[in-house]
Design a protein around this motif. Structure first.
Motif, mmCIF file in Angstrom:
data_model
loop_
_atom_site.group_PDB
_atom_site.id
_atom_site.type_symbol
_atom_site.label_atom_id
_atom_site.label_comp_id
_atom_site.label_asym_id
_atom_site.label_seq_id
_atom_site.Cartn_x
_atom_site.Cartn_y
_atom_site.Cartn_z
ATOM 1 N N SER A 1 0.842 -1.198 0.000
ATOM 2 C CA SER A 1 0.000 0.000 0.000
ATOM 3 C C SER A 1 0.880 1.253 0.000
ATOM 4 O O SER A 1 1.792 1.377 0.816
ATOM 5 C CB SER A 1 -0.904 0.004 1.237
ATOM 6 O OG SER A 1 -1.668 1.185 1.298
ATOM 7 N N TYR A 2 0.603 2.163 -0.935
ATOM 8 C CA TYR A 2 1.401 3.382 -1.060
ATOM 9 C C TYR A 2 0.600 4.609 -0.646
ATOM 10 O O TYR A 2 -0.606 4.665 -0.837
ATOM 11 C CB TYR A 2 1.888 3.563 -2.498
ATOM 12 C CG TYR A 2 3.008 2.619 -2.882
ATOM 13 C CD1 TYR A 2 4.339 2.998 -2.778
ATOM 14 C CD2 TYR A 2 2.725 1.337 -3.331
ATOM 15 C CE1 TYR A 2 5.367 2.130 -3.121
ATOM 16 C CE2 TYR A 2 3.747 0.452 -3.680
ATOM 17 C CZ TYR A 2 5.067 0.862 -3.572
ATOM 18 O OH TYR A 2 6.075 -0.004 -3.903
ATOM 19 N N GLU A 3 1.318 5.587 -0.101
ATOM 20 C CA GLU A 3 0.722 6.858 0.280
ATOM 21 C C GLU A 3 1.511 8.006 -0.346
ATOM 22 O O GLU A 3 2.706 7.875 -0.614
ATOM 23 C CB GLU A 3 0.736 7.016 1.809
ATOM 24 C CG GLU A 3 -0.049 5.962 2.556
ATOM 25 C CD GLU A 3 0.059 6.133 4.064
ATOM 26 O OE1 GLU A 3 0.723 7.106 4.500
ATOM 27 O OE2 GLU A 3 -0.501 5.306 4.800
ATOM 28 N N TYR A 4 0.814 9.109 -0.572
ATOM 29 C CA TYR A 4 1.437 10.316 -1.123
ATOM 30 C C TYR A 4 1.625 11.306 0.005
ATOM 31 O O TYR A 4 0.674 11.681 0.679
ATOM 32 C CB TYR A 4 0.523 10.895 -2.209
ATOM 33 C CG TYR A 4 1.073 12.083 -2.949
ATOM 34 C CD1 TYR A 4 2.354 12.070 -3.494
ATOM 35 C CD2 TYR A 4 0.288 13.223 -3.126
ATOM 36 C CE1 TYR A 4 2.841 13.156 -4.198
ATOM 37 C CE2 TYR A 4 0.767 14.319 -3.836
ATOM 38 C CZ TYR A 4 2.050 14.277 -4.369
ATOM 39 O OH TYR A 4 2.537 15.354 -5.063
ATOM 40 N N ILE A 5 2.894 11.715 0.230
ATOM 41 C CA ILE A 5 3.170 12.616 1.345
ATOM 42 C C ILE A 5 4.371 13.498 1.009
ATOM 43 O O ILE A 5 5.414 13.012 0.574
ATOM 44 C CB ILE A 5 3.407 11.820 2.654
ATOM 45 C CG1 ILE A 5 3.680 12.759 3.827
ATOM 46 C CG2 ILE A 5 4.526 10.796 2.494
ATOM 47 C CD1 ILE A 5 3.696 12.062 5.186
ATOM 48 N N ASP A 6 4.190 14.792 1.172
ATOM 49 C CA ASP A 6 5.281 15.763 0.962
ATOM 50 C C ASP A 6 5.943 15.606 -0.409
ATOM 51 O O ASP A 6 7.173 15.703 -0.547
ATOM 52 C CB ASP A 6 6.338 15.627 2.066
ATOM 53 C CG ASP A 6 5.790 15.978 3.440
ATOM 54 O OD1 ASP A 6 4.858 16.794 3.495
ATOM 55 O OD2 ASP A 6 6.292 15.431 4.440
ATOM 56 N N GLY A 7 5.138 15.302 -1.436
ATOM 57 C CA GLY A 7 5.659 15.241 -2.789
ATOM 58 C C GLY A 7 6.351 13.947 -3.167
ATOM 59 O O GLY A 7 6.884 13.830 -4.277
ATOM 60 N N VAL A 8 6.354 12.957 -2.270
ATOM 61 C CA VAL A 8 6.950 11.651 -2.570
ATOM 62 C C VAL A 8 5.952 10.569 -2.170
ATOM 63 O O VAL A 8 4.896 10.846 -1.596
ATOM 64 C CB VAL A 8 8.289 11.444 -1.826
ATOM 65 C CG1 VAL A 8 9.298 12.500 -2.237
ATOM 66 C CG2 VAL A 8 8.082 11.465 -0.305
#
Length: 435
Positions: A260-267
């Motif tokens: 599972s991936y998350e988007y945080i602070d542009g990465v």
């Protein structure tokens, strides 16, 4: 942003030095004094500002103490011994010996618990080198400078972290070493921002142990420990990040095991999926040959369940046009205590799928070379074809695709992507059902 970067950014806004007091003509005057370029600077402080300056200096002291605490926490980085450099010692799984070597030559192996790479090659040098940070990454060179590492050989670079990684329990114990697994196990990572963003701000005088030296891959990335969990952060452009997030969400909705991936602070970031297992990349059993035929036949000979999981993984790759699947970004999960292969590792590393390489997608699935390579393999391999014919493929429709769009804040051409996926899905289903 790491806590180190947070502290540095705050310190840059706070005054430094100390407050001095002078009495002139029975009047008390206060001054902020500090060194600048070797000279003592003295700045007058208004009485109305005195309490604020005191509070800021107190805050600076607290933050400097916290920074020092971070720098002195964790384990020190040690230069590999001569025994280590000559690859004389033991390969461990936690505190159990699984293989021993003298001058790189295999002397003993526990076939049940040993890494599959060693069982295939007997080569400890290549095993350690395969775990090293990619030297072509710009930030890897900065990291080595910060750690005072001058060696060029990948296997030696890996040994600065004892050949240990976040995703398994293997490590190299040099002859004469009294270290235990707890002594070399990663408990924090103060070099995360340096590895990810190249931020060379300030680091401890005595280098600390870091998992970054054994984090392979061509993209800038890093490990961060958050609430006792390790997370892998990775950079990419907007199209690559969108593709990773979208494929992760789509695989989840189709009940395909996935990271599972998350988007945080542009990465993007993902939790370590091998918390309870040892992850072994497919290279461990298949080497560099990542052809469908080779990998499938190996898995089929081990366990038909693994072969079925592999077919489903490849089917999803073809669906989302992930042509970057290779033997380092797929693999196996093994029981740490018994060495048994539990299952295929979950789907991960889809950043080069979908629109990452082209924003204009080919809508004619029948003329897509990637799909036809997959179908050609199925037609040629009787065992693979039978599995594919019998497998219950996930059901994909526009509603499922729309659910993916809803949870991704990066926006792309939804109509084009939806049509593209449904065309490819229909073609794959047609092939399965036509005979």
């Amino acid at each position: 942003m790491s806590r180190i970067s947070e502290i540095i950014n705050i310190l840059n806004t706070l005054p430094k030095g100390y407050i001095s007091k002078k009495t002139i003509n029975n009047k008390v005057y206060y001054y902020l004094q500090y060194l600048s370029n070797g000279k003592l600077i003295s700045e007058y402080i208004k009485h109305s500002e005195l309490e604020t300056i005191k509070n800021k200096l107190t805050k600076r002291k607290q933050l400097e103490e916290e920074l020092e605490s971070i720098f002195t926490s964790g384990k020190s980085l040690k230069i590999p011994s001569n025994y280590a450099k000559y690859l004389t010692g033991q390969l461990m799984s936690m505190d159990k010996v699984v293989a021993s070597f003298k001058d790189g030559e295999l002397k003993y192996v526990d076939e049940k618990l040993c890494p599959l790479f060693i069982l295939r090659t007997h080569n400890i040098k290549h095993f350690l080198a395969s775990r090293a940070i990619d030297s072509s990454r710009a930030n890897s060179r900065l990291l080595k400078k910060a750690l005072n590492i001058n060696e060029k050989e990948d296997e030696i670079v890996s040994l600065y972290s004892h050949g240990a990684t976040i995703t398994d329990t293997y490590w190299f114990k040099a002859k004469g070493s009294k270290l235990k697994y707890e002594d070399i196990r990663f408990d924090n990572n103060i070099y995360s921002d340096l590895a990810l963003n190249g931020e060379l701000i300030v680091y401890p005088k005595i280098p600390r142990l870091t998992p970054e030296l054994t984090t392979p891959g061509s993209y800038e990335k890093c490990w961060k420990k958050i609430n006792d969990e390790w997370w892998l952060y990775k950079k990419g452009n907007q199209e690559e990040i969108f593709s990773e997030l979208f494929c992760s969400e789509l695989a989840f909705l189709l009940n395909i095991p996935t990271a599972s991936y998350e988007y945080i602070d542009g990465v993007i970031r993902t939790r370590n999926f091998a918390i309870k297992y040892n992850f072994e990349p497919m290279t461990s059993i298949a080497g560099d040959d990542d052809s469908y035929e080779h990998v499938f036949n190996l898995l089929y000979s081990i366990n038909k369940k693994l072969a079925k999981e592999y077919i489903l993984l490849m089917w999803f790759d073809v669906l989302v046009n992930n042509v970057d699947r290779h033997n380092e970004n797929c693999g196996l999960l093994r029981n740490r205590k018994t060495g048994d292969i539990v299952c295929l590792a979950p789907n991960f590393d889809n950043n080069l799928a979908l629109i990452s390489r082209s924003k204009i997608l080919n809508m004619d699935a029948s003329k897509d070379g990637f799909i036809n390579v997959f179908i050609k393999f199925l037609k040629k391999n009787e065992n693979a074809y039978k599995i594919y014919k019998d497998i219950k493929l996930p059901k994909l429709n526009a509603k499922t695709i729309n659910e993916c769009f809803k949870v991704i804040e990066i926006k792309q051409d939804e109509d084009m992507i939806r049509k593209y996926l449904l065309n490819r899905y229909s073609y794959l289903i047609y092939f399965q059902q036509k005979q």
